[in-house]
Motif scaffolding. Structure first.
Motif, PDB file in Angstrom:
ATOM      1  N   PRO A  10      -2.463  -1.314  -4.562  1.00  0.00           N
ATOM      2  CA  PRO A  10      -1.611  -2.340  -3.941  1.00  0.00           C
ATOM      3  C   PRO A  10      -1.578  -3.658  -4.698  1.00  0.00           C
ATOM      4  N   ASP A  11      -2.661  -4.030  -5.390  1.00  0.00           N
ATOM      5  CA  ASP A  11      -2.646  -5.308  -6.109  1.00  0.00           C
ATOM      6  C   ASP A  11      -1.799  -5.273  -7.369  1.00  0.00           C
ATOM      7  N   GLN A  12      -1.195  -4.105  -7.665  1.00  0.00           N
ATOM      8  CA  GLN A  12      -0.268  -3.986  -8.796  1.00  0.00           C
ATOM      9  C   GLN A  12       1.194  -3.929  -8.341  1.00  0.00           C
ATOM     10  N   ILE A  13       1.428  -4.133  -7.053  1.00  0.00           N
ATOM     11  CA  ILE A  13       2.771  -3.985  -6.483  1.00  0.00           C
ATOM     12  C   ILE A  13       3.273  -5.318  -5.955  1.00  0.00           C
ATOM     13  N   TRP A  14       4.571  -5.566  -6.170  1.00  0.00           N
ATOM     14  CA  TRP A  14       5.238  -6.745  -5.623  1.00  0.00           C
ATOM     15  C   TRP A  14       6.586  -6.313  -5.081  1.00  0.00           C
ATOM     16  N   ALA A  15       7.105  -7.018  -4.103  1.00  0.00           N
ATOM     17  CA  ALA A  15       8.409  -6.684  -3.543  1.00  0.00           C
ATOM     18  C   ALA A  15       9.146  -7.963  -3.173  1.00  0.00           C
ATOM     19  N   ALA A  16      10.462  -7.848  -3.086  1.00  0.00           N
ATOM     20  CA  ALA A  16      11.307  -8.993  -2.722  1.00  0.00           C
ATOM     21  C   ALA A  16      12.617  -8.467  -2.150  1.00  0.00           C
ATOM     22  N   ASN A  17      13.542  -9.368  -1.910  1.00  0.00           N
ATOM     23  CA  ASN A  17      14.815  -9.012  -1.267  1.00  0.00           C
ATOM     24  C   ASN A  17      15.789  -8.452  -2.294  1.00  0.00           C
ATOM     25  N   GLY A  18      15.601  -7.206  -2.630  1.00  0.00           N
ATOM     26  CA  GLY A  18      16.391  -6.552  -3.655  1.00  0.00           C
ATOM     27  C   GLY A  18      15.760  -6.736  -5.023  1.00  0.00           C
ATOM     28  N   SER A  19      16.038  -5.802  -5.931  1.00  0.00           N
ATOM     29  CA  SER A  19      15.442  -5.907  -7.258  1.00  0.00           C
ATOM     30  C   SER A  19      15.965  -7.118  -8.013  1.00  0.00           C
ATOM     31  N   ASN A  20      17.141  -7.635  -7.632  1.00  0.00           N
ATOM     32  CA  ASN A  20      17.629  -8.853  -8.281  1.00  0.00           C
ATOM     33  C   ASN A  20      16.692 -10.028  -8.025  1.00  0.00           C
TER      34      ASN A  20
ATOM     35  N   THR B 299       0.837  -1.206   0.000  1.00  0.00           N
ATOM     36  CA  THR B 299       0.000   0.000   0.000  1.00  0.00           C
ATOM     37  C   THR B 299       0.869   1.252   0.000  1.00  0.00           C
ATOM     38  N   ALA B 300       1.912   1.247   0.828  1.00  0.00           N
ATOM     39  CA  ALA B 300       2.799   2.409   0.901  1.00  0.00           C
ATOM     40  C   ALA B 300       3.577   2.609  -0.397  1.00  0.00           C
ATOM     41  N   LEU B 301       4.021   1.526  -1.016  1.00  0.00           N
ATOM     42  CA  LEU B 301       4.752   1.629  -2.279  1.00  0.00           C
ATOM     43  C   LEU B 301       3.857   2.142  -3.407  1.00  0.00           C
TER      44      LEU B 301
ATOM     45  N   ASP C 226      -0.010 -12.136  -9.509  1.00  0.00           N
ATOM     46  CA  ASP C 226      -0.497 -13.487  -9.225  1.00  0.00           C
ATOM     47  C   ASP C 226       0.481 -14.544  -9.718  1.00  0.00           C
ATOM     48  N   ALA C 227       1.101 -14.296 -10.868  1.00  0.00           N
ATOM     49  CA  ALA C 227       2.083 -15.245 -11.401  1.00  0.00           C
ATOM     50  C   ALA C 227       3.288 -15.360 -10.473  1.00  0.00           C
ATOM     51  N   LEU C 228       3.710 -14.245  -9.893  1.00  0.00           N
ATOM     52  CA  LEU C 228       4.876 -14.268  -9.017  1.00  0.00           C
ATOM     53  C   LEU C 228       4.594 -15.004  -7.714  1.00  0.00           C
ATOM     54  N   ARG C 229       3.350 -15.011  -7.291  1.00  0.00           N
ATOM     55  CA  ARG C 229       2.988 -15.779  -6.093  1.00  0.00           C
ATOM     56  C   ARG C 229       3.242 -17.276  -6.297  1.00  0.00           C
ATOM     57  N   LEU C 230       3.239 -17.722  -7.537  1.00  0.00           N
ATOM     58  CA  LEU C 230       3.440 -19.140  -7.821  1.00  0.00           C
ATOM     59  C   LEU C 230       4.888 -19.576  -7.615  1.00  0.00           C
ATOM     60  N   VAL C 231       5.826 -18.631  -7.658  1.00  0.00           N
ATOM     61  CA  VAL C 231       7.243 -18.992  -7.592  1.00  0.00           C
ATOM     62  C   VAL C 231       7.959 -18.448  -6.357  1.00  0.00           C
ATOM     63  N   ARG C 232       7.336 -17.528  -5.642  1.00  0.00           N
ATOM     64  CA  ARG C 232       8.018 -16.965  -4.469  1.00  0.00           C
ATOM     65  C   ARG C 232       8.126 -18.015  -3.371  1.00  0.00           C
ATOM     66  N   LEU C 233       9.177 -17.900  -2.568  1.00  0.00           N
ATOM     67  CA  LEU C 233       9.314 -18.772  -1.414  1.00  0.00           C
ATOM     68  C   LEU C 233       8.345 -18.332  -0.320  1.00  0.00           C
ATOM     69  N   PRO C 234       7.915 -19.248   0.550  1.00  0.00           N
ATOM     70  CA  PRO C 234       6.966 -18.857   1.604  1.00  0.00           C
ATOM     71  C   PRO C 234       7.539 -17.763   2.503  1.00  0.00           C
ATOM     72  N   TYR C 235       6.729 -16.760   2.774  1.00  0.00           N
ATOM     73  CA  TYR C 235       7.118 -15.681   3.701  1.00  0.00           C
ATOM     74  C   TYR C 235       8.490 -15.109   3.315  1.00  0.00           C
ATOM     75  N   HIS C 236       8.672 -14.817   2.027  1.00  0.00           N
ATOM     76  CA  HIS C 236      10.013 -14.470   1.536  1.00  0.00           C
ATOM     77  C   HIS C 236      10.494 -13.110   2.018  1.00  0.00           C
TER      78      HIS C 236
ATOM     79  N   ALA D 169       3.062  -3.685 -11.920  1.00  0.00           N
ATOM     80  CA  ALA D 169       2.614  -4.406 -13.109  1.00  0.00           C
ATOM     81  C   ALA D 169       1.108  -4.670 -12.987  1.00  0.00           C
ATOM     82  N   ALA D 170       0.554  -5.342 -13.973  1.00  0.00           N
ATOM     83  CA  ALA D 170      -0.852  -5.735 -13.907  1.00  0.00           C
ATOM     84  C   ALA D 170      -1.055  -6.749 -12.779  1.00  0.00           C
ATOM     85  N   PRO D 171      -2.225  -6.764 -12.143  1.00  0.00           N
ATOM     86  CA  PRO D 171      -2.470  -7.705 -11.042  1.00  0.00           C
ATOM     87  C   PRO D 171      -2.198  -9.154 -11.403  1.00  0.00           C
ATOM     88  N   GLU D 172      -2.429  -9.538 -12.654  1.00  0.00           N
ATOM     89  CA  GLU D 172      -2.202 -10.925 -13.038  1.00  0.00           C
ATOM     90  C   GLU D 172      -0.713 -11.280 -13.047  1.00  0.00           C
ATOM     91  N   VAL D 173       0.148 -10.302 -13.288  1.00  0.00           N
ATOM     92  CA  VAL D 173       1.589 -10.556 -13.169  1.00  0.00           C
ATOM     93  C   VAL D 173       1.938 -10.843 -11.711  1.00  0.00           C
TER      94      VAL D 173
END
Length: 369
Positions: A88-98, A76-78, A251-261, A245-249
């Protein structure tokens, strides 16, 4: 007989496509002035440090529990920070942009698929591709490392890549792409349904009037814009990258992220920095001032700096860049040799750091070869 690390590694059943590869990394030397990896050398302002410390203290009380898997407050903040009507449903985050880019390759790349980059560009792209079994294709740039809309679109059509990397501002050259390039590449990727990733790691340092690809997201479900908090937010040590990105993108990333990453500590740190970004953005303006000062002085010294929309300056015109690199290092100034003939890259640091770099460089250029 003692064996070398390389020999010991060779005896392991390593994947064949990883044999002979080298890990990413710039020299980490203990010198007074480090201007080689595009960090924010101003550091974290005191008020932001205090806010982060308090946020982490509060988060520590709940570390026996897993963090919010959806990092809802942070997304939400991003979204609010980026603007452009993002939610917020268009935002994703992880441990560095890499890691953000890696997750995109995990979701949309892989064996039998290709990713296209346009070197010289960010050197992690082929490594991330290799790590996910994605074939990496090397496109071409024109003179002065320019990438035009016509050229980029033609190469995307001819190569039929599944993923296209557009680094803007580009690393190591520092210049932003026009939105016409992004639009042309997106349209050219229609046939192969290419995911087009615009890597805007240095977007906050762009020259006045430079437009972000965030404005192109509506009605373009295959377009992704990645960002980081490592540079403008001075949080390289916190490891927080994100994308829009679009919300469906997402959703795709949720398929590959590690739990509680994304840890509770990381989420708390990033949220505190976003809530106190005014101090950080004032540092950005000073960094841009020093960057422009470097460009002006390099021209005066007879060198050829590229127009920079980033917090670093790439410059050519050196007869012996290794001699200059070593001479700067001997004076306690570490810059980056990016492997391009006749060139070096320097991060815009504080006023004192910039003065030290420019002063020693001028001395080295005046010395007989």
């Amino acid at each position: 007989m003692n064996s070398t690390p390389e020999e010991r590694l060779a005896r392991l059943p390593l994947r064949e496509d990883l044999r002979g590869q080298h890990p990413y990394g710039a020299p980490q030397l203990d010198v007074p002035i480090m201007l080689n990896v595009n960090e924010n050398t101003h550091g974290v302002p005191e008020d932001v440090q205090e806010a982060i410390t308090e946020a982490v203290r509060e988060a520590a009380a709940g570390l026996n529990r897993y963090p919010d898997r959806e990092f809802t407050a942070l997304r939400t903040a991003l979204a609010e920070y980026l603007g452009h009507g993002l939610t917020p449903d268009q935002i994703w985050a992880a441990n560095g942009s890499n890691e953000v880019l890696q997750q995109l390759l995990q979701a949309f790349g892989g064996p039998g698929r290709t990713a296209l980059g346009f070197p010289p560009t960010y050197s992690m792209y082929p490594l991330l591709a290799a790590g996910t079994g994605t074939a990496y294709l090397r496109g071409e740039r024109g003179e002065d490392y320019e990438l035009t809309a016509d050229s980029a679109a033609r190469q995307v059509r001819e190569l039929g890549a599944n993923i296209v990397f557009l680094c803007s501002p580009n690393n190591p050259t520092g210049t932003a792409l026009g939105l016409d390039v992004v639009e042309a590449v997106y349209e050219a990727g229609e046939a192969s349904q290419a995911i087009v990733i615009v890597d805007e790691a240095y977007a906050e340092f762009a020259q006045l009037g430079t437009q972000s690809a965030l404005s192109l997201l509506p009605e373009r479900p295959r377009l992704v814009v990645s960002r980081t908090m490592s540079k403008a937010f001075a949080l390289a040590g916190a490891r927080l990258g994100y994308l829009a990105a679009a919300p469906e993108v997402i959703d795709a990333l949720r398929l590959v992220r590690l739990p509680y990453h994304l840890s509770a500590i990381t989420q708390a740190t990033a949220l505190a920095a976003l809530q106190h970004r005014a101090s950080l953005m004032s540092e950005v303006e000073e960094i841009k001032h020093q960057r422009d000062r470097i460009v002006k002085e390099l021209v005066r010294l007879g060198l050829k700096p590229a127009a920079s929309d980033s917090n670093f300056v790439f410059f050519t015109g050196l007869d012996d860049p290794q001699r200059v690199w070593r001479g700067l290092l001997e004076a306690g100034v570490l810059v980056r040799d990016v492997g391009i003939p006749g060139s070096l890259r320097v991060t815009a640091g504080t006023e004192e750091e910039t003065s030290a770099f420019l002063g020693r460089l001028e001395e080295l250029l005046a010395e007989p070869a």
